[in-house]
Write an enzyme that holds these catalytic residues in place. Structure first.
Site, PDB file in Angstrom:
ATOM      1  NE  ARG A 152      39.094  39.020  39.033  1.00  0.00           N
ATOM      2  CZ  ARG A 152      39.078  40.313  39.281  1.00  0.00           C
ATOM      3  NH1 ARG A 152      38.306  40.800  40.235  1.00  0.00           N
ATOM      4  NH2 ARG A 152      39.817  41.155  38.586  1.00  0.00           N
TER       5      ARG A 152
ATOM      6  CG  ASN B  61      33.300  42.024  39.840  1.00  0.00           C
ATOM      7  OD1 ASN B  61      32.960  43.068  40.416  1.00  0.00           O
ATOM      8  ND2 ASN B  61      34.475  41.897  39.250  1.00  0.00           N
ATOM      9  CD  GLU B  62      35.660  44.299  36.098  1.00  0.00           C
ATOM     10  OE1 GLU B  62      36.550  43.444  36.080  1.00  0.00           O
ATOM     11  OE2 GLU B  62      35.890  45.506  36.092  1.00  0.00           O
TER      12      GLU B  62
ATOM     13  CD  GLU C  38      35.523  47.326  40.359  1.00  0.00           C
ATOM     14  OE1 GLU C  38      36.628  47.281  39.796  1.00  0.00           O
ATOM     15  OE2 GLU C  38      34.891  46.310  40.703  1.00  0.00           O
TER      16      GLU C  38
ATOM     17  CD1 TRP D  43      44.203  45.776  37.233  1.00  0.00           C
ATOM     18  CD2 TRP D  43      44.446  46.110  35.036  1.00  0.00           C
ATOM     19  NE1 TRP D  43      43.403  46.842  36.881  1.00  0.00           N
ATOM     20  CE2 TRP D  43      43.525  47.056  35.539  1.00  0.00           C
ATOM     21  CE3 TRP D  43      44.751  46.136  33.677  1.00  0.00           C
ATOM     22  CZ2 TRP D  43      42.921  48.016  34.730  1.00  0.00           C
ATOM     23  CZ3 TRP D  43      44.156  47.097  32.865  1.00  0.00           C
ATOM     24  CH2 TRP D  43      43.250  48.016  33.404  1.00  0.00           C
TER      25      TRP D  43
ATOM     26  CG  HIS E   9      44.409  48.025  42.414  1.00  0.00           C
ATOM     27  ND1 HIS E   9      43.711  49.125  42.846  1.00  0.00           N
ATOM     28  CD2 HIS E   9      43.914  47.719  41.193  1.00  0.00           C
ATOM     29  CE1 HIS E   9      42.826  49.463  41.909  1.00  0.00           C
ATOM     30  NE2 HIS E   9      42.929  48.629  40.913  1.00  0.00           N
TER      31      HIS E   9
HETATM   32  C1  GLA Z   1      38.289  44.980  38.248  1.00  0.00           C
HETATM   33  C2  GLA Z   1      37.573  44.149  39.276  1.00  0.00           C
HETATM   34  C3  GLA Z   1      38.028  44.418  40.672  1.00  0.00           C
HETATM   35  C4  GLA Z   1      39.510  44.587  40.723  1.00  0.00           C
HETATM   36  C5  GLA Z   1      39.906  45.705  39.799  1.00  0.00           C
HETATM   37  C6  GLA Z   1      41.380  46.024  39.855  1.00  0.00           C
HETATM   38  O1  GLA Z   1      37.690  46.143  37.950  1.00  0.00           O
HETATM   39  O2  GLA Z   1      36.187  44.293  39.212  1.00  0.00           O
HETATM   40  O3  GLA Z   1      37.658  43.330  41.476  1.00  0.00           O
HETATM   41  O4  GLA Z   1      40.151  43.407  40.361  1.00  0.00           O
HETATM   42  O5  GLA Z   1      39.609  45.298  38.504  1.00  0.00           O
HETATM   43  O6  GLA Z   1      41.683  47.101  39.022  1.00  0.00           O
END
Ligand code: GLA
Ligand code: GLA
Length: 643
Positions: A102, A140-141, A312, A320, A363
């Site tokens: 991603r 996202n992030e 989250e 990870w 996870h």
């Molecule tokens: C990040 C991402 C999520 C997922 C989490 C796993 O926060 O935004 O999509 O990959 O990590 O901890």
């Protein structure tokens, strides 16, 4: 106040209704969906399939859930990348970073902006008025997996345009960068090269501009998405989910686009990310360090101008980090309450159910892998939901007594030119924050230049460039102001100020920095006087015209005071930092409540919360009558009382 991240596209449609019903039964009100679903929304260019998302949203809404929809731009689909390979980012070694996970895009690609605008527009138009929709998450992030900065042909193109706008002429560029040094002078903007793959270190001013350029791009890209969303969905709020210990772009600038901030809290995963000693890492392996999550809650409350969510929340082991322990029983509950104590509007868990396939199989979710059965973390979330219902609405968060001025550019500057290998800006801020919270104080993060009104104590661990606004705000502060070393050490062009550091604060502090010494691990310089301990890592030689409150072993000033402004001329070791912050709190006339290193307290309105990260009991302050928990705070327990 609870939510969950859900991926309907990961599960057979026949399960969606049960999932939605069980979310409600658990006490969940919000559900975030859609942020990685581009390949399902547009399987081929121009060929859309919205039917499944329509059904999913209708089912979630019918169950009474409020939906947060993510724009799907963190995962450009294969057909798009093949059609437009210029979307792909490059690493610092100049290698393309490929499809297959991603965030495989660079913010510099013009095609990427066009394609992002197109998909955001289509999604926003279709769902902008959906009755179940309450808000949006952009992308996202940003920055995850080192994706703020990219080193490819598109980046060079974008950098050149950015420089043209900033400097207008190469004469001004050469002047600003000091390009006469090593014959780096340029005659045209076409000659600009990326500051990578050079024989020895590239020009720091070029690197800083390259960083600023990328930071600006993230904010502008986010703004582009926000403007499209607002056009089609004006009644809904917009957020972005920021990360822990990612400082590659100026989050305050992205925050300017948003209605509220959110962030992704993985307290145990971050124990591996932060430069703790191995002893500390082992100690906090199953609980996290007690300031990791709070530090970010307080930072993102500032980025969100007072409003933030945890988008989250870690619900069990993650996948990870180099090692991924199971949190101690009680920690998922504790982290949830702690976020709320720091003012979070909502805590949303990642994810509803553990995936049985692909990258994140290991996870945890609120449900066991593939099953409709709550995990240990799911049971803790359920417990919080019950407690929240019993306690009723939480009061509004008030301004704290202490402000910590946090500056993203100082992170970039000190990364570019560390001078001492272990001068790490984030670590410095974290340790100051930790020291303040060990005194039982509440802390607000403040952006450089913002008003410091109403703060009894203002701390600036380090601010390499002191802008005119930042100087004015600090000089206008009426509380005690504590300024750390290296502040005011560079101007905006990465040049040493003509009056020497602390530059614009030379007059206010009464100081001039003549020399700097950086110290290897194990070396230190003893400090004594009004504070005691040692300077490590970074040690300045000051000429001080104000009062000297503490000195190094050879008599050089270590801590100075002029008016309400204190200046510290080194990186403080643990003892020195503790005594410095106690002194500063005392000068600020703050009432402290020193706590052991495994206890933290935090106020929200008339409620005080206490959290136990340790292995021993802790007695609540005499006279506190808990409305949640008991008078003795057991390991991993939470207590709440009215003050
Ligand atoms: C990040 C991402 C999520 C997922 C989490 C796993 O926060 O935004 O999509 O990959 O990590 O901890
Ligand atoms: C070498 C080089 C100089 C300078 C110094 C710095 O000696 O020849 O140009 O870079 O190192 O220490």
């Amino acid at each position: 106040m609870l939510g969950v991240c859900y991926y309907p596209e990961h599960w057979d449609e026949t399960r969606w209704e049960t999932d939605a019903r069980r979310m409600r039964e658990l006490g969940i009100s919000f559900v975030r969906i859609g942020e990685f679903a581009w390949s399902r929304l547009e399987p081929r260019r121009g060929e859309f399939d919205f039917a499944w998302l329509d059904r999913a949203m209708d089912i979630l809404h019918a169950a009474g859930l409020k939906i947060v929809l993510g724009t799907p731009t963190a995962t450009p689909p294969k057909w798009l990348v093949d059609e437009h390979p210029d979307i792909i980012p490059y690493d610092e070694q100049g290698r393309p970073r490929g499809f297959g996970s991603r965030r495989h895009y660079t913010f510099s690609s013009e095609t990427w902006w066009t394609e992002s605008a197109r998909i955001v527009e289509i999604v926003a138009e279709r769902y902008g008025h959906h009755p179940g929709l309450v808000g949006w998450q952009t992308d996202n992030e940003y920055g995850c997996h080192d994706t703020t900065v990219s080193w490819g042909p598109e980046d060079l193109k974008g950098f050149k345009s950015w420089l043209r706008l900033r400097y207008q002429s190469t004469d001004q560029l050469n002047e600003a960068w000091g390009s006469v040094f090593w014959s780096m002078e340029l005659k045209s903007f076409d000659e600009v090269a990326l500051p990578n793959l050079t024989v020895t270190e590239p020009n720091p001013a070029t690197r800083l501009d390259f960083w600023r350029f990328h930071s600006d791009q993230v904010a502008a890209y986010d703004k582009m998405q926000c403007e499209i969303i607002r056009k089609h969905s004006p009644e809904r709020w917009i957020t972005h989910n920021f990360m822990g210990f990612v400082s590659d772009f100026d989050h305050f600038k992205v925050g300017d686009n948003l209605d509220l901030a959110s962030w992704d809290s993985y307290p145990i995963g971050f124990v591996e990310k932060f430069p703790f000693s191995e002893v500390e890492r082992n100690r906090w392996a199953e609980t996290s360090h007690p300031d990791i999550a709070p530090y970010h809650h307080d930072l993102y409350r500032a980025v969100g101008k007072g409003r933030f969510w945890v988008m989250e929340q870690q619900p069990g082991p993650v996948n990870w980090a180099p090692w991924n322990p199971v949190p101690k029983p009680g920690m998922v509950r504790l982290w949830t309450w702690e976020a709320l104590a720091h003012g979070a509007d909502v805590v949303s868990y990642f994810r509803w159910r553990q995936a049985t396939f692909a990258q994140e199989q290991m996870h945890a979710g609120l449900n066991l892998a593939g099953l409709d059965e709550l995990s240990p973390g799911g049971l803790e979330a359920q417990r919080v939901a019950g407690e929240l219902a019993a306690l009723g609405p939480l009061p509004v968060t008030q301004q704290a007594s202490v402000a910590l001025v946090f500056d993203y550019q100082s992170y970039w500057t000190t990364m570019i030119q560390p001078q001492g290998k272990d001068f790490r800006y984030e670590e410095l801020c974290f340790r100051w924050y930790e020291g303040l919270r060990r005194l039982g104080l509440d802390v607000d993060f403040v952006r450089p230049g913002a008003s410091l009104d109403g703060y009894a104590l203002v701390v600036v661990p380090c601010m390499t460039e002191v802008t005119e606004e930042a100087r004015a705000a600090l000089e206008a502060a009426t509380g005690t102001v504590l300024i750390g070393a290296r502040t005011g050490s560079r101007d905006r062009n990465f040049v040493i100020p003509s009056n020497l550091p602390p530059g614009p604060l030379g007059y206010a502090t009464g100081n001039r920095v003549i020399q700097v010494s950086t110290l290897r691990p194990g070396l230190s310089d003893k400090v004594s006087g009004a504070i005691a301990g040692a300077g490590i890592r970074w040690r300045e030689t000051l000429e001080a015209s104000g009062e000297v409150l503490a000195r190094f072993h050879n008599g050089d000033p270590a801590l100075t005071k002029k008016g309400n402004i204190l200046y510290l001329a080194c990186w403080a070791d643990e003892a020195l930092l503790g005594s410095l912050l106690s002194l500063a709190a005392e000068k600020a006339k703050l009432e402290t409540l020193p706590v052991p290193d495994y206890i933290r307290i935090r106020r929200r309105g008339d409620l005080t919360f206490a959290f136990n990260y340790g292995t021993e009991n802790w007695a609540l302050p005499a006279g506190s009558k808990p409305v949640l928990g008991g008078g003795v705070l057991e390991p991993q327990a939470v207590a709440v009382w009215r003050h």
